[in-house]
Enzyme design. Structure first.
Site, PDB file in Angstrom:
ATOM      1  N   ASP A 458       0.813  -1.224   0.000  1.00 61.01           N
ATOM      2  CA  ASP A 458       0.000   0.000   0.000  1.00 61.01           C
ATOM      3  C   ASP A 458       0.841   1.266   0.000  1.00 61.01           C
ATOM      4  O   ASP A 458       0.392   2.300  -0.486  1.00 61.01           O
ATOM      5  CB  ASP A 458      -1.036   0.000   1.141  1.00 61.01           C
ATOM      6  CG  ASP A 458      -0.439  -0.212   2.512  1.00 61.01           C
ATOM      7  OD1 ASP A 458       0.769  -0.465   2.611  1.00 61.01           O
ATOM      8  OD2 ASP A 458      -1.195  -0.141   3.495  1.00 61.01           O
TER       9      ASP A 458
HETATM   10  C1  LAN Z   1       3.733  -0.939  10.073  1.00 59.05           C
HETATM   11  C2  LAN Z   1       3.556   0.477   9.742  1.00 59.05           C
HETATM   12  C3  LAN Z   1       2.881   0.758   8.456  1.00 59.05           C
HETATM   13  C4  LAN Z   1       1.903  -0.311   8.054  1.00 59.05           C
HETATM   14  C5  LAN Z   1       0.919   0.133   6.950  1.00 59.05           C
HETATM   15  C6  LAN Z   1       1.596   0.685   5.710  1.00 59.05           C
HETATM   16  C7  LAN Z   1       0.021   1.250   7.509  1.00 59.05           C
HETATM   17  C8  LAN Z   1       0.040  -1.044   6.604  1.00 59.05           C
HETATM   18  O1  LAN Z   1      -0.988  -0.661   5.729  1.00 59.05           O
HETATM   19  C9  LAN Z   1       0.867  -2.227   6.167  1.00 59.05           C
HETATM   20  C10 LAN Z   1       1.801  -2.685   7.296  1.00 59.05           C
HETATM   21  C11 LAN Z   1       2.731  -1.591   7.828  1.00 59.05           C
HETATM   22  C12 LAN Z   1       3.869  -1.431   6.837  1.00 59.05           C
HETATM   23  C13 LAN Z   1       3.362  -1.938   9.171  1.00 59.05           C
HETATM   24  C14 LAN Z   1       3.694  -3.341   9.523  1.00 59.05           C
HETATM   25  C15 LAN Z   1       4.146  -3.624  10.972  1.00 59.05           C
HETATM   26  C16 LAN Z   1       4.989  -2.509  11.555  1.00 59.05           C
HETATM   27  C17 LAN Z   1       6.263  -2.351  10.750  1.00 59.05           C
HETATM   28  C18 LAN Z   1       4.141  -1.237  11.484  1.00 59.05           C
HETATM   29  C19 LAN Z   1       2.842  -1.291  12.245  1.00 59.05           C
HETATM   30  C20 LAN Z   1       5.010  -0.265  12.252  1.00 59.05           C
HETATM   31  C21 LAN Z   1       5.630  -1.107  13.400  1.00 59.05           C
HETATM   32  C22 LAN Z   1       5.367  -2.574  13.055  1.00 59.05           C
HETATM   33  C23 LAN Z   1       6.559  -3.453  13.479  1.00 59.05           C
HETATM   34  C24 LAN Z   1       6.211  -4.899  13.287  1.00 59.05           C
HETATM   35  C25 LAN Z   1       6.915  -3.116  14.920  1.00 59.05           C
HETATM   36  C26 LAN Z   1       7.989  -3.955  15.520  1.00 59.05           C
HETATM   37  C27 LAN Z   1       7.369  -5.046  16.270  1.00 59.05           C
HETATM   38  C28 LAN Z   1       7.428  -6.330  15.916  1.00 59.05           C
HETATM   39  C29 LAN Z   1       6.314  -7.222  16.289  1.00 59.05           C
HETATM   40  C30 LAN Z   1       8.536  -6.889  15.133  1.00 59.05           C
END
Ligand code: LAN
Length: 729
Positions: A458
């Site tokens: 996305d």
């Molecule tokens: C994110 C941030 C952005 C998010 C969107 C783009 C909003 C979504 O539509 C797709 C997934 C994604 C890229 C996403 C995946 C998981 C993330 C990277 C996070 C929520 C930000 C932090 C999270 C990450 C996994 C945090 C670290 C913790 C762990 C469990 C490894």
């Protein structure tokens, strides 16, 4: 040994150090990378004055002028952007805190401690300030995220962290937190990731932790157990964890860790039966209990773990593969890594494997600062190295919709914004992409910066939509060529799943039963990718926007993809008309995407059962003040839960959803818009409200820029539909 700086601070009467002078902090940006700097001398401060954006983020007065009060939605949008443009960074994006999770700083500080790397004094003080400010006032503990109730995970880790940072065990905050920790049963009941960090620090025993076998990495690629088939975040956390676990690496015991061993538990450390703690997880922490099969497998692997490392050639071979994979991850992402958890774990592995003088170690230390964010409450660690591209793409589209992008006054802002989007498109595939299980990335947009370099479905779509929208605006340059848009399209076309939806970073590679082996206890749906209405819609709309620019390119595939995505969206609708949102709070967020998908094929309130039910669901949740307010509890419980107050962000999503679906009555929509207008401050800004984002169902994360991008977008959309007329506010 405790680096000297940890112990030398001016202490107040209760033992709290005095914190730094906020007026000395500056944010530096470089191609999206954000780092905060503390200027020690007055002379430096004069040479590098504090920018308005610095002051804003630090909670200092910005002295931005009062604006003539807005009568119409577009005036309100303009006032909003008139404020917001002052906090655009020099490289064209908008910074912002990306905190929320409370398990990030502990990993970082524990690795600083183990590796004996000095933390600069301003950083140390501000980390303390942040953690103290984030302790719950009632019980002194911390939860898994800033708004969550105190848990063992949050409290044990942040307690240990503050102790490392220099607070003594008798500090009132430590006494209070310790009491809460003991009430919750002590640190023995920490979930797996907590057990891991405490063991690495040497204040928990490795026998108390379930195995993390690195051997899985050597399995053939077609076997689901090969981590290459898992969700990319999960596999990249278990990769370095496997290394540390296999070597049972713990920091040497010192007087300090000896003392922690006594503080963290409700019984003397030496009397704890560690083997029995493997599956002991405190009730407040437990969100996803192990399955029976997981427990059985863990039990079996603990027998295998009895083979000493030196005799276990299979393990030694697995270590080689582990190191190889870590090296690729570090190099491909310029030592940022995919996220803050594997970033600091990889750093720890590099310390043990290559040593402190190695190039790898130094590069890791350098890039730590990319994750740190300074705010009025102190210094936090962001959930990624920022949300730069993601926020840039939304504000770009909002400005186009609200007729701000073609306003001469904002041309400079828009050009810089477009330049940032241009710069941030990923220009290459990761070297050895197959070897390290990476998705194609040439042409994709990442969530944060180009250096981080991970394709997100996305983000690619929103980046592309934003680029197209800006480049179609009069007066703006053409920076991104059609060929580069084709590259983005190529990436998206590789990402559709068998259920016709789109996942986050990759396609779904593993079978759904892998979820039965989720070892994390505090997260849900993390073992494989899943399709999401949000990601699926974004890609659909991205392809649709591209198709208008270049109607010939891969036309048949694009059309086929687009029509099948709609089937996915319809399948995901719940009987009550709602869609569950996975990446922000929650049903209001998902509705926006789903109803946009339906609208793209001409399905609206009047002619579509799906759209009608979607709107009716939203309308049933509107608050008396005209707004919508959804609580983060919606994400955890998967049931719509009202927030104590209406939120501008939820309201913007709901209003945009109804507008997408061409809901025929203006009144509820207008009331939502009036609510957004009422909440605007006299200088044009909107204030921070409840937390906006989520991941893995159970952990919340902040998206402070949403209160500008989605409000402005909703105001613009309303004016497009119902005209820019004066509204009573
Ligand atoms: C994110 C941030 C952005 C998010 C969107 C783009 C909003 C979504 O539509 C797709 C997934 C994604 C890229 C996403 C995946 C998981 C993330 C990277 C996070 C929520 C930000 C932090 C999270 C990450 C996994 C945090 C670290 C913790 C762990 C469990 C490894």
């Amino acid at each position: 040994p405790l680096p000297e700086s940890y112990t030398s601070a001016t202490l107040n009467l209760d033992g709290t150090p005095s914190f730094t002078d906020l007026s000395r902090w500056r944010l530096r940006v470089d191609q999206g990378a954000q780092t905060w700097h503390y200027l020690e001398s007055d002379e430096e401060c004069q040479r590098w004055p504090q920018a308005t954006s610095d002051k804003y983020h630090l909670g200092l007065p910005t002295d931005l002028p009062e604006l003539p009060s807005a009568k119409t939605p577009l005036e309100c949008a303009r006032n909003g952007f008139e404020f917001y443009r002052h906090i655009q960074t020099d490289d064209g994006h908008w910074g912002g805190e990306y905190g929320g999770p409370m398990f990030l700083i502990p990993g970082l500080v524990i690795v600083y401690y183990i590796t004996g790397t000095p933390i600069s004094e301003p950083m140390r003080l501000e980390l303390i300030r942040y953690l103290l400010n984030r302790a719950h006032s009632e019980d002194g503990g911390w939860g898994i995220h800033i708004e969550g109730v105190s848990t063992v995970f949050g409290t044990a880790l942040n307690y240990a962290t503050l102790r490392i940072l220099g607070l003594g065990p008798d500090h009132p905050a430590m006494v209070k937190a310790r009491t809460t920790l003991h009430k919750l049963g002590g640190a023995t009941g920490a979930p797996a990731w907590g057990k891991f960090w405490l063991s690495a620090l040497g204040v928990y025993e490795w026998e108390g932790m379930n195995p993390v076998p690195p051997e899985l990495w050597t399995l053939p690629k077609w076997l689901p157990l090969n981590p290459g088939n898992w969700w990319v975040h999960t596999r990249l956390v278990y990769l370095p964890m496997g290394y540390i676990y296999a070597h049972r690496k713990s920091a040497p015991l010192t007087d300090f860790t000896e003392s922690l061993r006594q503080e963290l538990y409700t019984q003397p450390y030496d009397t704890i039966n560690w083997e029995q703690q493997r599956n002991n997880v405190a009730e407040v922490d437990l969100y996803t209990p192990h399955t029976k099969i997981m427990d059985v497998l863990n039990k079996i692997v603990t027998y295998y773990e009895k083979i000493p490392f030196n005799w276990n050639w299979f393990r030694q071979y697995s270590m080689k593969e582990t190191i190889e994979q870590i090296k690729m991850e570090d190099e491909n992402s310029f030592f940022l890594d995919i996220g803050p958890v594997n970033k600091v774990m990889n750093w720890l592995v590099v310390y043990y494997h290559y040593g402190k003088d190695s190039r790898e170690f130094k590069l890791h230390v350098e890039r730590n600062m990319d994750f740190m964010w300074m705010g009025p409450e102190g210094m936090m660690m962001n959930g990624t190295n920022g949300s730069q591209l993601w926020d840039a793409a939304f504000i770009a589209q909002a400005c186009v919709e609200a007729k701000l992008a073609d306003n001469d006054q904002y041309r400079e802002n828009m050009i810089k914004l477009l330049e940032f989007i241009d710069l941030t498109q990923i220009k290459r595939d990761a070297p050895n992409m197959d070897r390290c299980y990476r998705q194609q990335s040439k042409g994709a947009w990442p969530f944060s910066t180009r250096d981080q370099g991970y394709t997100v479905s996305d983000c690619t779509a929103e980046g592309l939509k934003a680029a197209i929208a800006l480049q179609q605006t009069k007066g703006l340059p053409q920076l991104i060529s059609v060929e580069r848009m084709q590259d983005a399209t190529d990436v998206m076309l590789t990402m559709q799943n068998a259920d016709y939806g789109f996942a986050s970073y990759e396609t779904i590679r593993g079978p759904s039963w892998l979820e039965k082996l989720n070892p994390a206890e505090v997260f849900n749906n993390i073992m494989t990718e899943y399709s999401y209405p949000e990601c699926s819609t974004a890609v659909l709309m991205g392809l649709a926007a591209f198709r208008k620019v270049d109607p010939q390119y891969r036309r048949e595939e694009i059309d086929r993809t687009a029509s099948t995505v709609l089937q996915y969206i319809k399948n995901q609708q719940r009987p009550d008309g709602s869609w569950y949102g996975s990446w922000a709070v929650c049903f209001t967020y998902a509705a926006l995407f789903a109803l946009q998908s339906l609208a793209s094929i001409g399905e609206f309130y009047d002619n579509s059962e799906h759209a009608r039910k979607g709107c009716d669901f939203l309308l049933s949740k509107q608050e008396v003040d005209g707004g919508w307010g959804e609580s983060y509890k919606s994400c955890e419980d998967r049931i719509y839960t009202h927030n104590s107050q209406s939120q501008v962000v939820n309201t913007a999503w709901a209003v945009m959803s109804l507008l997408e679906a061409k809901y025929p009555e203006e009144e509820p929509i207008r009331r939502g818009i009036q609510f957004i207008m009422q909440r605007q401050q006299s200088n044009g800004e909107w204030l921070q409200e409840s937390i906006e984002g989520v991941f893995n169902k159970n952990c919340m994360i902040s998206y402070p820029n949403y209160k500008f991008s989605f409000t402005i977008w909703a105001l613009g959309k309303y004016a497009q539909t119902f005209g820019d007329k004066a509204l009573v506010v």
